[in-house]
Design a protein around this motif. Structure first.
Motif, PDB file in Angstrom:
ATOM      1  N   VAL A 174      28.939  81.328  60.223  1.00  0.00           N
ATOM      2  CA  VAL A 174      28.925  81.889  58.870  1.00  0.00           C
ATOM      3  C   VAL A 174      28.498  83.355  58.954  1.00  0.00           C
ATOM      4  N   LEU A 175      28.844  84.121  57.937  1.00  0.00           N
ATOM      5  CA  LEU A 175      28.329  85.480  57.827  1.00  0.00           C
ATOM      6  C   LEU A 175      26.963  85.413  57.151  1.00  0.00           C
ATOM      7  N   LYS A 176      26.006  86.067  57.735  1.00  0.00           N
ATOM      8  CA  LYS A 176      24.627  86.006  57.248  1.00  0.00           C
ATOM      9  C   LYS A 176      24.515  86.474  55.797  1.00  0.00           C
ATOM     10  N   ASN A 177      23.771  85.697  55.005  1.00  0.00           N
ATOM     11  CA  ASN A 177      23.465  86.016  53.601  1.00  0.00           C
ATOM     12  C   ASN A 177      24.711  86.070  52.717  1.00  0.00           C
ATOM     13  N   THR A 178      25.690  85.243  53.023  1.00  0.00           N
ATOM     14  CA  THR A 178      26.884  85.142  52.183  1.00  0.00           C
ATOM     15  C   THR A 178      26.931  83.760  51.535  1.00  0.00           C
ATOM     16  N   THR A 179      27.904  83.555  50.652  1.00  0.00           N
ATOM     17  CA  THR A 179      28.059  82.251  50.014  1.00  0.00           C
ATOM     18  C   THR A 179      28.246  81.158  51.053  1.00  0.00           C
ATOM     19  N   GLY A 213      34.654  80.023  71.972  1.00  0.00           N
ATOM     20  CA  GLY A 213      34.193  78.647  71.937  1.00  0.00           C
ATOM     21  C   GLY A 213      32.744  78.466  71.532  1.00  0.00           C
ATOM     22  N   GLU A 214      32.128  79.541  71.076  1.00  0.00           N
ATOM     23  CA  GLU A 214      30.734  79.444  70.637  1.00  0.00           C
ATOM     24  C   GLU A 214      30.610  78.615  69.368  1.00  0.00           C
ATOM     25  N   THR A 215      31.647  78.689  68.530  1.00  0.00           N
ATOM     26  CA  THR A 215      31.696  77.866  67.313  1.00  0.00           C
ATOM     27  C   THR A 215      33.005  77.100  67.265  1.00  0.00           C
ATOM     28  N   ASP A 216      32.980  75.981  66.538  1.00  0.00           N
ATOM     29  CA  ASP A 216      34.185  75.172  66.348  1.00  0.00           C
ATOM     30  C   ASP A 216      34.954  75.598  65.099  1.00  0.00           C
ATOM     31  N   ALA A 217      34.236  76.186  64.151  1.00  0.00           N
ATOM     32  CA  ALA A 217      34.850  76.579  62.880  1.00  0.00           C
ATOM     33  C   ALA A 217      34.039  77.707  62.259  1.00  0.00           C
ATOM     34  N   LEU A 218      34.689  78.421  61.353  1.00  0.00           N
ATOM     35  CA  LEU A 218      34.030  79.513  60.638  1.00  0.00           C
ATOM     36  C   LEU A 218      34.237  79.308  59.149  1.00  0.00           C
ATOM     37  N   VAL A 219      33.149  79.272  58.389  1.00  0.00           N
ATOM     38  CA  VAL A 219      33.227  79.158  56.933  1.00  0.00           C
ATOM     39  C   VAL A 219      33.040  80.551  56.347  1.00  0.00           C
ATOM     40  N   ILE A 220      34.057  81.007  55.598  1.00  0.00           N
ATOM     41  CA  ILE A 220      34.083  82.408  55.175  1.00  0.00           C
ATOM     42  C   ILE A 220      34.952  82.547  53.931  1.00  0.00           C
ATOM     43  N   ASP A 221      34.864  83.688  53.231  1.00  0.00           N
ATOM     44  CA  ASP A 221      35.705  83.950  52.058  1.00  0.00           C
ATOM     45  C   ASP A 221      37.180  83.949  52.446  1.00  0.00           C
ATOM     46  N   LEU A 222      38.017  83.373  51.604  1.00  0.00           N
ATOM     47  CA  LEU A 222      39.449  83.311  51.856  1.00  0.00           C
ATOM     48  C   LEU A 222      40.079  84.682  52.111  1.00  0.00           C
ATOM     49  N   PRO A 223      39.833  85.704  51.266  1.00  0.00           N
ATOM     50  CA  PRO A 223      40.475  87.001  51.516  1.00  0.00           C
ATOM     51  C   PRO A 223      40.115  87.608  52.872  1.00  0.00           C
ATOM     52  N   HIS A 275      24.862  67.086  59.925  1.00  0.00           N
ATOM     53  CA  HIS A 275      24.328  67.324  61.271  1.00  0.00           C
ATOM     54  C   HIS A 275      25.003  68.533  61.924  1.00  0.00           C
ATOM     55  N   LEU A 276      25.047  69.614  61.184  1.00  0.00           N
ATOM     56  CA  LEU A 276      25.726  70.816  61.648  1.00  0.00           C
ATOM     57  C   LEU A 276      24.811  71.696  62.492  1.00  0.00           C
ATOM     58  N   LYS A 277      25.426  72.437  63.395  1.00  0.00           N
ATOM     59  CA  LYS A 277      24.735  73.491  64.117  1.00  0.00           C
ATOM     60  C   LYS A 277      25.259  74.808  63.562  1.00  0.00           C
ATOM     61  N   ILE A 278      24.426  75.504  62.801  1.00  0.00           N
ATOM     62  CA  ILE A 278      24.851  76.716  62.106  1.00  0.00           C
ATOM     63  C   ILE A 278      24.535  77.954  62.948  1.00  0.00           C
ATOM     64  N   ARG A 279      25.535  78.810  63.101  1.00  0.00           N
ATOM     65  CA  ARG A 279      25.342  80.090  63.784  1.00  0.00           C
ATOM     66  C   ARG A 279      25.657  81.212  62.793  1.00  0.00           C
ATOM     67  N   LYS A 280      24.694  82.110  62.604  1.00  0.00           N
ATOM     68  CA  LYS A 280      24.859  83.187  61.629  1.00  0.00           C
ATOM     69  C   LYS A 280      25.208  84.493  62.336  1.00  0.00           C
ATOM     70  N   TYR A 281      26.181  85.220  61.769  1.00  0.00           N
ATOM     71  CA  TYR A 281      26.651  86.461  62.379  1.00  0.00           C
ATOM     72  C   TYR A 281      26.537  87.625  61.394  1.00  0.00           C
ATOM     73  N   PRO A 282      26.245  88.822  61.910  1.00  0.00           N
ATOM     74  CA  PRO A 282      26.075  89.994  61.046  1.00  0.00           C
ATOM     75  C   PRO A 282      27.381  90.662  60.639  1.00  0.00           C
ATOM     76  N   SER A 283      28.494  90.303  61.294  1.00  0.00           N
ATOM     77  CA  SER A 283      29.767  90.953  60.999  1.00  0.00           C
ATOM     78  C   SER A 283      30.917  89.978  61.171  1.00  0.00           C
ATOM     79  N   LYS A 284      32.046  90.306  60.519  1.00  0.00           N
ATOM     80  CA  LYS A 284      33.251  89.477  60.638  1.00  0.00           C
ATOM     81  C   LYS A 284      33.759  89.471  62.073  1.00  0.00           C
TER      82      LYS A 284
END
Length: 223
Positions: free
Chosen positions: A114-119, A151-161, A132-141
């Motif tokens: 996820v992007l840090k401090n976003t929805t 392969g550090e993450t399996d998926a990224l949750v982010i704004d559609l645009p 039972h998620l392992k959340i990794r927060k990133y400062p940039s797209k």
């Protein structure tokens, strides 16, 4: 009023960033507000600023309006007013094309970026224990999308645009959007509460560019 000053947050691709060659601010938000200004006969002066300063600049009359991929919220409506929505966004799941993840339930026990401090950050925080998620927060797209590659993450949750723009700009990475939006956020232009006439003028221009096809042209350019 023959011109107005708009504040845009930079850098925040694809909405606004500074062209390193020309020094001018470019992006989806910039094209939208300039197109609106042209329709209503008002010139646009773009003021580049940061997210931390954007509300201060508006309320202290250092700009006339703010267009910065800003979501309409009840909290913000206590101090400012908004135009009609110019873009509907929401959270989605981005994955490599060969991923088996298709929806939120498939994130069970997965590593999710996820992007840090976003929805996306806030939503996944609430879902962490349940799935039972392992959340990794990133400062940039850039770092967030890179995590899918390495392969550090399996998926990224982010704004559609943001996902649409990145995938369109980097077809070689072979990423895809796994599901429809599971939240809805309306981006709108912000004004001071007393700027009712300016808001009406902007809404009129927004309606015109949606009717004459200019809005769709800008949308297709970035997304």
């Amino acid at each position: 009023m023959k011109s107005f000053v708009t504040a845009n947050v930079i850098p925040y691709r694809p909405f606004a960033w500074k062209n390193e060659i020309t020094g001018k601010v470019e992006g989806f938000d910039v094209d939208i507000i300039k197109a609106i200004g042209k329709e209503i006969g008002i010139s646009v002066n773009v003021q580049a600023t940061t997210w931390e300063k954007i509300f201060f600049n508006l309320l202290e009359k250092q700009c006339d309006l703010v267009i910065a991929a800003m979501t309409i919220t009840k909290q913000r409506l206590e101090t400012i007013i908004f135009s009609d929505s110019y873009l509907t966004a929401g959270q989605i799941i981005t994955v490599p094309k060969d991923s088996t993840i298709k929806n939120l339930n498939d994130l069970e026990q997965k590593s999710v970026g996820v992007l840090k401090n976003t929805t996306g950050d806030f939503i996944m925080k609430d879902m962490k224990e349940l799935h039972h998620l392992k959340i990794r927060k990133y400062p940039s797209k850039t770092k967030a999308f890179a995590s899918l590659q390495n392969g550090e993450t399996d998926a990224l949750v982010i704004d559609l645009p943001l996902a649409q723009y990145f995938i369109k700009s980097h077809p070689d990475l072979e990423l895809t959007i796994a599901c429809n939006m599971f939240t809805t956020e309306n981006y709108a232009i912000a004004f001071r509460k007393e700027s009712l006439q300016l808001r009406e003028n902007i809404n009129q221009g927004l309606r015109k560019i949606k009717e004459n096809g200019i809005y769709q042209e800008i949308l297709d350019k970035f997304f």
